[in-house]
Design a protein around this motif. Structure first.
Motif, PDB file in Angstrom:
ATOM      1  N   UNK A  57     -28.139  33.285  12.485  1.00  0.00           N
ATOM      2  CA  UNK A  57     -27.209  33.207  13.496  1.00  0.00           C
ATOM      3  C   UNK A  57     -26.057  33.889  12.889  1.00  0.00           C
ATOM      4  N   UNK A  58     -25.639  34.807  14.026  1.00  0.00           N
ATOM      5  CA  UNK A  58     -24.293  35.380  13.880  1.00  0.00           C
ATOM      6  C   UNK A  58     -23.183  34.909  14.574  1.00  0.00           C
ATOM      7  N   UNK A  59     -21.954  35.158  14.359  1.00  0.00           N
ATOM      8  CA  UNK A  59     -20.792  34.502  15.034  1.00  0.00           C
ATOM      9  C   UNK A  59     -20.706  35.086  16.490  1.00  0.00           C
ATOM     10  N   UNK A  60     -20.034  34.234  17.209  1.00  0.00           N
ATOM     11  CA  UNK A  60     -19.960  34.338  18.832  1.00  0.00           C
ATOM     12  C   UNK A  60     -18.514  34.228  19.028  1.00  0.00           C
ATOM     13  N   UNK A  61     -18.213  35.086  20.069  1.00  0.00           N
ATOM     14  CA  UNK A  61     -16.811  35.063  20.638  1.00  0.00           C
ATOM     15  C   UNK A  61     -15.774  35.294  19.700  1.00  0.00           C
ATOM     16  N   UNK A  62     -15.041  34.141  19.791  1.00  0.00           N
ATOM     17  CA  UNK A  62     -13.616  34.020  18.855  1.00  0.00           C
ATOM     18  C   UNK A  62     -14.039  34.040  17.320  1.00  0.00           C
TER      19      UNK A  62
END
Length: 298
Positions: A57-62
């Protein structure tokens, strides 16, 4: 009951800085000489990629830029400055200079998190600095400006990382959160490694053993435990747990390097442990209590 829970969470979290207390020994005895960027990248990036592969899972948004900021403060810049100080200063001097970290954390937590600065915390900061000085500082210790600046910079990075981690609150499980930061920190340092140091011509078995130790125990295990603690231990408590490192470093120096332990060092260790426990048992209070805030805004 609350005191027991706090001490239990603090004891688990303390495993991380206890392991990190071996960094100076491993750096000076096992790693290639004068390679702070290589040591920092190898310690961070492989461990981060393993955790990313595991979590997928990669970071999302901010959280893209937040992960980059936290990875730089907690991992990339901190690792680099830590290894620079390890190469330029005796472990005792580096630990003493780094003891300013709780003071920085105390101020930042008050400004950013609204934690009230309490007298026991201030007294513990003074006692901890005195304890570190008695524990690790010797009359023959030599100061090096580069090493001192690196140690102070590392303290600022770690204090800032602790406070921002508490402020932003991780959005994923602790292993994935650790992987984001280790990967970001390693990638930040990677260009500097190739531009400023390059890769060594050979890596010995001893070097590989040292790198493996830092990757598995220092990063995979150590930072997973540490970031778990950010959910459960107040910012100032986390900062004081870092003092477990010079205690362990002193013991390892006695066991593996033939260093002697004096009565003053035992006194310093006792003062340091007392300061750590005092901070863990002193409740953190906000500058304005939440019920009061609710009454004033309703």
């Amino acid at each position: 009951m609350r005191g027991n829970r706090v001490l239990a969470d603090s004891a688990v979290t303390a495993l991380a800085p206890m392991i990190w207390g071996s960094t100076y020994l491993v750096t000076t005895q096992l790693l290639p000489p004068d390679r702070p960027l290589l040591a920092a990248v190898v310690r961070a990036l492989p461990a981060g990629l393993v955790l990313l592969l595991f979590g997928r899972v990669l970071p999302k948004g901010i959280w893209w830029w937040r992960a980059l900021v936290l990875g730089t403060l907690n991992i990339g810049a901190f690792f680099f400055l830590l290894f620079v100080s390890a190469y330029h200063l005796p472990g005792g001097v580096a630990a003493l200079v780094g003891s300013v970290q709780p003071v920085i954390t105390l101020v930042l937590a008050a400004l950013v998190l609204g934690d009230r600065i309490r007298l026991p915390h201030v007294l513990a900061c003074v006692a901890a600095t005195a304890g570190v000085a008695l524990l690790v500082l010797k009359a023959t210790a030599q100061l090096d400006l580069v090493g001192v600046l690196a140690s102070v910079g590392g303290a600022i990075c770690m204090a800032s990382g602790i406070v921002l981690t508490k402020r932003w609150q991780r959005p994923v499980n602790v292993l994935l959160f650790t992987g984001w930061q280790l990967t970001a920190g390693g990638l930040v340092l990677l260009p500097a490694l190739f531009l400023l140091e390059g890769l060594p011509s050979t890596i010995t078995g001893t070097n590989a053993l040292g790198f493996g130790y830092l990757i598995v125990l220092g990063s995979l295990f150590g930072y997973s435990v540490w970031f778990r603690g950010t959910d459960r231990v107040p910012a100032i408590g986390l900062s004081f747990l870092g003092f477990c490192s010079p205690i362990v470093a002193t013991v390892l120096g006695y066991v593996f390097l033939g260093q002697t332990l004096s009565l003053l060092q035992f006194v310093g260790a006792a003062v340091l442990i007392g300061a750590i426990v005092l901070v863990q048992l002193t409740p953190v209070r906000k500058a304005v209590a939440e019920p009061e805030l609710q009454r004033t805004t309703s």
